[in-house]
Design a protein around this motif. Structure first.
Motif, PDB file in Angstrom:
ATOM      1  N   GLU A 247       0.829  -1.196   0.000  1.00 49.43           N
ATOM      2  CA  GLU A 247       0.000   0.000   0.000  1.00 49.43           C
ATOM      3  C   GLU A 247       0.870   1.254   0.000  1.00 49.43           C
ATOM      4  OE1 GLU A 247      -3.906  -1.266   2.447  1.00 49.43           O
ATOM      5  OE2 GLU A 247      -2.210  -0.670   3.717  1.00 49.43           O
ATOM      6  N   GLU A 250      -2.814   6.001   1.733  1.00 48.15           N
ATOM      7  CA  GLU A 250      -4.050   5.354   2.198  1.00 48.15           C
ATOM      8  C   GLU A 250      -4.158   3.898   1.761  1.00 48.15           C
ATOM      9  OE1 GLU A 250      -6.587   6.071   4.154  1.00 48.15           O
ATOM     10  OE2 GLU A 250      -5.957   8.107   4.650  1.00 48.15           O
ATOM     11  N   ASN A 253      -7.373   1.369   1.660  1.00 46.51           N
ATOM     12  CA  ASN A 253      -8.430   2.196   2.253  1.00 46.51           C
ATOM     13  C   ASN A 253      -8.868   3.340   1.328  1.00 46.51           C
ATOM     14  OD1 ASN A 253     -10.141   2.794   4.509  1.00 46.51           O
ATOM     15  ND2 ASN A 253      -8.870   4.637   4.832  1.00 46.51           N
ATOM     16  N   ARG A 256     -12.281   3.387   0.061  1.00 46.06           N
ATOM     17  CA  ARG A 256     -13.399   3.700   0.949  1.00 46.06           C
ATOM     18  C   ARG A 256     -13.637   5.200   1.056  1.00 46.06           C
ATOM     19  NH1 ARG A 256     -15.523  -1.279   0.960  1.00 46.06           N
ATOM     20  NH2 ARG A 256     -13.981  -2.846   1.543  1.00 46.06           N
ATOM     21  N   ASN A 262     -10.137  12.487   0.150  1.00 46.70           N
ATOM     22  CA  ASN A 262      -8.843  11.881  -0.163  1.00 46.70           C
ATOM     23  C   ASN A 262      -7.791  12.864  -0.666  1.00 46.70           C
ATOM     24  OD1 ASN A 262      -7.203   9.380  -0.600  1.00 46.70           O
ATOM     25  ND2 ASN A 262      -7.234  10.162  -2.708  1.00 46.70           N
ATOM     26  N   HIS A 280      -2.729  11.731   2.436  1.00 46.99           N
ATOM     27  CA  HIS A 280      -3.414  10.517   1.988  1.00 46.99           C
ATOM     28  C   HIS A 280      -2.656   9.863   0.837  1.00 46.99           C
ATOM     29  CE1 HIS A 280      -6.914  11.415   4.428  1.00 46.99           C
ATOM     30  NE2 HIS A 280      -6.940  12.643   3.926  1.00 46.99           N
TER      31      HIS A 280
ATOM     32  N   LYS B 301      -8.105   5.012  -6.051  1.00 51.26           N
ATOM     33  CA  LYS B 301      -8.529   6.134  -5.219  1.00 51.26           C
ATOM     34  C   LYS B 301      -9.649   6.900  -5.924  1.00 51.26           C
ATOM     35  CE  LYS B 301      -5.283   9.683  -6.815  1.00 51.26           C
ATOM     36  NZ  LYS B 301      -4.186  10.616  -6.479  1.00 51.26           N
TER      37      LYS B 301
END
Lengths: 367, 367, 367, 367
Positions: A247, A250, A253, A256, A262, A280, B301
């Motif tokens: 990752e 973020e 995630n 989400r 973001n 982020h 994202k």
């Protein structure tokens, strides 16, 4: 193309098996005139080394690195640096049983299916010992970065292990180097140790999440699309044995979040350079560094070398119940911390060199 | 080394900006004698194409792909295949405002910091339009795989979008191609659509998780360590615009499992080949395929091109409030589905070719 | 790895066949902010273009290059530059006879043996038309060099054609651009023309030696051993169709010299920089440039497309007598001059970029 | 990208200086299951080794190669093979004088100009000792070729040295291995020896031309254009220290031939496969092997390490007269013979692997 290399201009090729005479790394593309000696590399190997405490495998090797080439009168020459670590504590007899049996969750079966041949002693090339060579190479990268861009700091730490997570509200950068788990919270160490010793007693193992941060990376390194800094880091971290997820910022995630949550807002800093309200993005936009902390995380699966019996088969197809004796870490994620740092250092150096090579001095200035 | 290429033996280099005359892909290393024409590629582009329904950007382009080289009398020749997609619906005027302003969460600022120069029309190279070229290249890979290893099936689908997750107990492989979200559950489509339209009305966007599966991949492709099949897939998926996390099999969740839970047990199948009790490993052990489904997931994202105002700065450092007009997808993750499939196809073909090139016919047989 | 690419950081991939819709080059890694437009490239293509005079093939194509990407507002952006040249004058019917017959001295037979398939129209990928794409890419390299290191001058010229050699005592740098043969001696032009027309009447062709010189290249580019500047140039020149020999400086003649004759003596120049008494080394010592003229020569074999009948076979193994009709150059070496220049430009740019990327600013100073 | 590597799928990276602790080669991409031990490699090193006879440097080193990885139970595993040769006879004191002086014709000055730093002991990386690592790697390539395509034979020999040329009418393949010069004519040996001893007495050195032939190479390996087999060979040979010219088949002489002379006519052989009337092309058409002998030649310049005084300068720019003491070969071309063979073996193996990886089994058949 070498299947055992990584990096573009700073190119590292590791070689060697856990139970052969030695293993190491061929490091090509290090800039000249970087001060370098074996002690500078040994400090990082000592951090990774097994046998240091009861949370690690009891295999005890000095992991002493030798520089065989590329350094003259205390400085790199710009030619390949050969690093060799001799294997001194190989108890091959522990592994005899698995010459014809495939351990579940291991590379045994696929190596055999691919190559029709494998070095079954300690997993051969799939052994976590391979990462010692990376750590040594990462030590070179750290020294070169220091010369090119002073002030870059790279640190890795665990953020999760099985059921446990760090408490980000207690994050303490200075605590990281002072405990066996490389966690940023001195108060949590006892809990983590109890949890791991419990697993060891159950003859089991557990996975972990490691986070690695690079501070002080200048804006503008990386590239769009296929050579995104995100991609380079994902590739570097996923190449570590047992890693199954990576990752940036973020990470997963991000799926989400809403766009309004973001995107990191941008402001003018006191020195005119951009500052961000949040991170982020993990310090990377469009594949290129923003100047913020570069943040990557990776998940290490639990080692499959456990004393709990598991169903498998032999080469001839007959069923087998496998218990892996030998000396294994209950959580290989711990030792993955310095490995992740080394990979970060290698990627950052490589990208600094690429940026010079592709761009020159034409960066845009703001403000 | 090209920063705009991916693959080793099957090597794809994409080129072009969203608002230039055309974009495309140079595909080198496709085996000869693969049946190929433009219609075979167009079907995948049509799947990805904007303007198809109200869940996507209303930009309307035919995205018609032309083959300029490398195909003769309906078959590939083994020489480079040039794919060109002309840009026909470029409303550059929509983007005029952002020539001097950096959109938060976009590549605007970092491109400028790196290159001192950027094509601000639609993001230039950072536009999601670049992925059209990947999808076309992926169509070639699919045809070549079909010739080399019949029976491989590659499918992508969404598994999460913002607050929504698919219900794996209702997983329906055949439903995937029959709804706008490529989700494996026909009953959930209305809920997903309502959720997304709600976000659109709020002038917001949202992230997503896409999963791509390759069925029928033979055991033995991939390689240890730096060229792990996991690494190749992580690299391929992370290179897609807006992707910030990649997982193989259990992915990040592997950190939460014990060794006794995570390792997939092995049995002898009816035909003598190994079968596994589970697929936590995502079809890859030690970097090499097991013959099980190869499973990768990635997080996209939320697009930062939203109508909600966000704080930013201009080139001269002065503050700006940014609202991105233009025609943008509320969830770019939807269109990432065919892109993920294309990347999977490219990786699988490349690995099949590498396996031949490095190994020959020496695979080990079991049973 | 692309089999149709050259260069490391400045990476050119050519694509296209002589009788497809178009051919071109994908140029990745050009630094940003280089002023560039189509006219800057067209001048070099016009130099190479067929149909200009009676010493060349009478095929008449405008060879107009289009820039499809990577340039914005008159400057390169740092992203891939796609160059396309449409094929407009394809008389495919001329080639019908050779679909099943292999022309002696051509790639026909080996392409078929390798690929089981070939584009027989004009040789497909083996056509000298491929070099048009190189010339266009070389034009980009020239502009980028100009920005990075002003004052570099690259010029190619013929030094031999069949029985003829230039007279080095009459060498005139300025004469080169003023005759159809690019020879550095205006007085010899008539003799060269008579010789070539004689061959044309005999339905024959002839080989040539081309020399390319780069003046003003700074000391210190290149690298030891495998990446010797000699190696890069040898590779670049040998990759041109029909080239069968490459020499740096003294070249093959170095074998005839004694050590006391061959080594260029070194003195201190007026500005403190080293000067050399001679240039046997062709401007390269230990693979690295000395600051002298970089000198490379290559031999182009006579084209095998001649009207003189030659024995060959067909696909089915039956004997055939081959006469190649169509429009062919009696000496393809003439058109190889701008191609050699283009390759030199590409190599020099690539090495300038690599030097930055690997070394930084640490060059040693003398005196 | 490593600047110290060659090969694509069979990738060799050499490392080490002449006066460091060791030198060697990291060999990645060797197919698995190739029988291999140190003795198989040592035979080729012994052929190259200095100190064997009075025509070579009197430096005496066993050049014993150790295999540190990649071989298990007498067979290659498919993982990197690390080869190490320890330096045992380093008389560094001989070189003390040249730490601040640049030897004419050497890499001394350019290494310093590039890196600002150099290992002056014996030339460091520019020493011909580096070729020992190539020879060892070539030994691996020979064994792998033997497994993949039985019957390939690779032999190198000198064809010229200063004023001397071999008499091709007396060519004797079997004589090559039986004299110190690797010349194909036993009767000429005494003449060559007298000539060389004369030069040694004059404190001088001389250049040479080496030819390397590969017999039994199947038709169809190599690739068009940039990856022409000619290009691969030119690159491989030009990368050897002191090489300044490379020729395939007719080489530079192709410039002197007419099309009617140069193109090799094709006939149907008794077994249906094509046979050629001649081999002007050196076994390569359009970059792809024809099945004939593959023939490459390269010129080695005379070593610049001679006892005859030559003018030069020091780091500070002051003039110096240089006499290179130490133990040097009067004709380094002799020792280049096994090096050229090794490079040929590496290229042939690499191309065999690439052909598999890019093409599969689709070769066209004739007749």
């Amino acid at each position: 193309m070498s299947m055992n290399s990584f990096g573009h201009l700073f190119r590292v090729t590791t070689w060697g098996e856990s139970h052969g005479p030695a293993l190491g790394a061929t490091v090509d593309g290090c800039p000249p005139n970087v001060p370098l000696d074996e002690a500078m590399l040994q400090q990082w190997l000592d951090k990774r080394r097994p046998g240091q405490n009861k949370n690690m495998t009891q295999r005890n090797e000095p992991d002493a690195v030798k520089i065989l080439s590329g350094v003259f009168e205390g400085k790199t020459t710009g030619t390949p640096i050969q690093l060799m670590i001799e294997n001194t504590d190989q108890r091959s007899k522990d592994y005899g049983d698995i010459a014809t049996t495939f351990r579940p969750g291991h590379a045994d079966i696929t190596y055999y299916q691919k190559y029709g041949n494998r070095d079954y002693r300690g997993g051969g090339r799939s052994s976590a010992r391979e990462t010692a060579a990376r750590v040594a190479a990462g030590g070179i990268a750290r020294e070169a970065i220091k010369m090119l861009v002073p002030g870059v700091e790279i640190k890795g730490y665990m953020v999760a292990m099985g059921e446990l997570d760090i408490d980000r509200s207690k994050f303490d950068w200075d605590a990281i180097d002072q405990n066996d788990f490389w966690i940023p919270d001195a108060d949590a160490v006892q809990q983590w140790e109890d949890y791991l010793q419990g697993l060891r007693k159950e003859h089991d193992s557990v996975g972990a999440v490691v986070e690695v941060v690079a501070r002080g990376v200048p804006a503008g390194i990386g590239a769009p699309i296929y050579a995104k800094l995100d991609t380079e880091l994902a590739s570097a971290m996923m190449s570590i044995n047992a890693v199954k997820g990576v990752e940036i910022g973020e990470g997963m995630n991000a799926a989400r979040l809403k766009g309004s949550e973001n995107a990191d807002e941008i402001f003018r800093g006191n020195d005119g350079a951009p500052v961000y309200s949040s991170n982020h993005a993990g310090g990377i936009l469009g594949g290129i560094s923003t100047g913020q902390d570069v943040v990557v995380r990776f998940a290490v699966k639990p080692t499959s070398s456990i004393l709990t019996p598991r169903a498998s088969i032999r080469k001839d197809g007959s069923p087998a119940e496998v218990i892996t004796k030998g000396r294994h870490d209950p959580c290989v994620g711990i030792r993955a911390v310095p490995v992740g740092e080394a990979m970060m250092a290698c990627v950052i150096l490589d990208q600094l060199l690429l940026h010079r090579g592709q761009i020159g001095e034409n960066q845009g200035t703001i403000g």
